[in-house]
Design a protein around this motif. Structure first.
Motif, PDB file in Angstrom:
ATOM      1  N   HIS A 140      -5.085   2.457   2.904  1.00  0.00           N
ATOM      2  CA  HIS A 140      -4.853   1.493   3.263  1.00  0.00           C
ATOM      3  C   HIS A 140      -4.131   1.296   3.885  1.00  0.00           C
ATOM      4  N   HIS A 178      -9.439   1.027  -8.610  1.00  0.00           N
ATOM      5  CA  HIS A 178      -8.394   1.176  -9.328  1.00  0.00           C
ATOM      6  C   HIS A 178      -8.146   0.349 -10.237  1.00  0.00           C
ATOM      7  N   GLU A 231       0.680  -1.482   0.183  1.00  0.00           N
ATOM      8  CA  GLU A 231       0.055  -0.356   0.167  1.00  0.00           C
ATOM      9  C   GLU A 231       0.346   1.345   0.245  1.00  0.00           C
ATOM     10  N   GLU A 283      -9.927  -1.162  -4.296  1.00  0.00           N
ATOM     11  CA  GLU A 283      -9.299  -1.497  -5.420  1.00  0.00           C
ATOM     12  C   GLU A 283     -10.168  -1.935  -6.477  1.00  0.00           C
ATOM     13  N   GLU A 285      -4.755   5.183  -1.454  1.00  0.00           N
ATOM     14  CA  GLU A 285      -3.849   4.646  -0.700  1.00  0.00           C
ATOM     15  C   GLU A 285      -3.648   4.289   0.808  1.00  0.00           C
TER      16      GLU A 285
HETATM   17 FE   LIG Z   1      -4.785  -0.136  -1.666  1.00  0.00          FE
END
Ligand SMILES: [Fe+2]
Ligand SMILES: [Fe+2]
Length: 334
Positions: free
Chosen positions: A135, A215, A102, A212, A132
Motif C-alpha cells: 500500500h 485487516h 500505510e 484492508e 501494508e
Molecule cells: Fe494498508
C-alpha cells in the motif's frame, strides 16, 4: 517532501510460542485467504495511463474537500483556477496522509506480529506487513509519478501515530490499529473509491480496499474472543476509554490543514465551514460507519459508553455491517 527521519521509542515484548497447531480456525482461514489474494502493484496496475492531477480525478459531489466547502463564502470567492488548485492540493494531501498511514501500518503490524501470543495471528500478521508495504508502494508511486507533489505527515495526526507506535500493551495497539484505524481506513478508501473518476486511482483503491477489509476482519476476529474472556472490569473500562478517545481524536482531524495553508486560505474559517456542512450532510462521519459496529462486536460499546458515542454522532452506526462482522469467520474461509 523532507528527507528527515523520525524515531519513536517503543517497548513491546516479543513473544515466541512453541504451539504451532491451529488454535483459531477463523484466523487460519484468513491467513489462507491472504496468501491467495496477494497482488503485485508493478504488474497488475496500468501505470502507463495518463493522469491529469489538475483535472477531474475525484467527483466533487462525493469528495468532502470540495463538497463540504461548496456552500461557503470561501468557495464562492474563489476563481475557477483556485478551485482547481484546491482539488489538486487536497488530493495530494489526502493521498500523502494515506501513504504515511500505510507506513505506520507496516511497523505496527510488525510489532503486533511479534507481540501477539497466538501462532495463527502471527502467521496472519506477517501477511499484513507485506500488504501494508504494498500500500505504501502504490500510494507513493501514484503521488510521485502522477500527482507530482507529496505532503508531510499532518501535524494534527502526528501525536496519534506516536501514541500507537509507543504503546506497549499489544491488545491496545491491536484495538487502535486493527479495529479503529483499519475501520476508518476502509471508510475513507471506500469513499475515495466511490468518488474516483481517474481509472488508475480507482483500480488502485479497489485492490487496497480488499486488503484492508481483511485487516479489519483480523482485528475484530482476534479481539472478539479475547475481550470476551480475558479482561477484568478495570481493564475493559480502560480499553473502552482508549477506543473512545481515539475515535474522538480522529473524527476531528481529517481536515486538509496543510493544503489550505499552502493556498493561503484561512484555516479556522475553512474548518468551521467544513464542520458545519459535515453536520448537515453526514459525509464526514460516514467514514466511521464500520467502526462503531466493530466496537460493539468486541464488547467496547457498554451502557457506560453508549451516550458518549451518541454525543459524537457515531452511535447510529452501531448495527451497520453487523451481520457481515458476525459472519467474518465464514467470510474469511470462503
Ligand atoms: Fe494498508
Ligand atoms: Fe491495513
Amino acid at each position: 517532501m523532507g528527507t528527515g527521519r523520525w524515531a519513536v521509542p517503543s517497548a513491546i515484548d516479543t513473544v515466541m510460542t512453541w504451539n504451532y497447531d491451529i488454535e483459531n480456525a477463523d484466523l487460519r482461514a484468513l491467513y489462507e485467504k491472504a496468501k491467495r489474494d496477494q497482488w503485485n502493484a508493478t504488474t497488475q496496475l496500468d501505470w502507463s495511463l495518463d493522469v491529469d492531477p489538475q483535472g477531474d480525478v475525484l467527483n466533487d459531489d462525493i469528495n468532502p474537500n470540495v463538497a463540504l466547502l461548496r456552500d461557503s463564502d470561501i468557495w464562492r470567492k474563489m476563481t475557477p483556477k483556485e478551485r482547481r488548485q484546491l482539488r489538486y492540493e487536497t488530493l495530494s494531501w489526502n493521498l500523502s496522509q494515506f501513504l504515511h498511514g500505510e507506513q505506520l501500518a507496516i511497523f505496527v503490524a510488525g510489532q503486533l506480529t511479534s507481540a501477539v501470543p497466538w501462532i495463527d495471528a502471527k502467521l496472519y500478521g506477517a501477511t499484513q506487513v507485506v500488504d501494508e508495504a504494498r500500500h505504501a508502494e502504490v500510494f507513493y508511486r501514484y503521488l510521485n509519478e502522477k500527482v507530482e507533489k507529496t505532503y508531510e505527515l499532518s501535524d494534527t495526526t502526528r501525536g496519534i501515530f506516536e501514541a500507537i507506535l509507543s504503546e506497549s500493551r499489544w491488545d491496545i495497539k491491536y484495538l487502535c490499529l486493527q479495529v479503529i484505524l483499519e475501520g476508518l481506513a476502509m471508510g475513507l478508501f471506500t469513499r475515495m473509491y466511490q468518488s474516483a473518476i481517474d481509472p488508475l486511482l480507482k483500480e488502485l483503491l479497489h485492490f487496497v480496499r480488499q486488503d484492508e477489509a481483511r485487516h479489519f476482519a483480523f482485528g475484530v476476529l482476534s479481539l472478539r474472543d479475547y475481550y470476551a474472556s480475558e479482561l477484568t472490569e478495570a481493564e475493559r473500562r480502560e480499553r473502552e476509554d482508549v477506543a473512545y478517545e481515539l475515535c474522538t481524536a480522529m473524527r476531528g482531524r481529517t481536515y486538509p490543514k496543510e493544503a489550505w495553508e499552502e493556498m493561503g486560505l484561512p484555516v479556522d474559517e475553512c474548518r468551521r465551514a467544513m464542520a458545519e456542512a459535515a453536520r448537515r450532510s453526514q459525509l464526514q462521519l460516514s467514514s466511521f460507519n464500520r467502526v462503531t459496529s466493530a466496537l460493539k462486536t468486541i464488547g467496547m460499546l457498554s451502557e457506560r459508553m453508549r451516550p458518549h458515542y451518541a454525543d459524537i454522532g457515531l452511535l447510529k452506526y452501531e448495527n451497520e455491517g453487523l451481520e457481515e462482522l458476525k459472519t467474518m469467520g465464514e467470510v474469511a474461509a470462503a
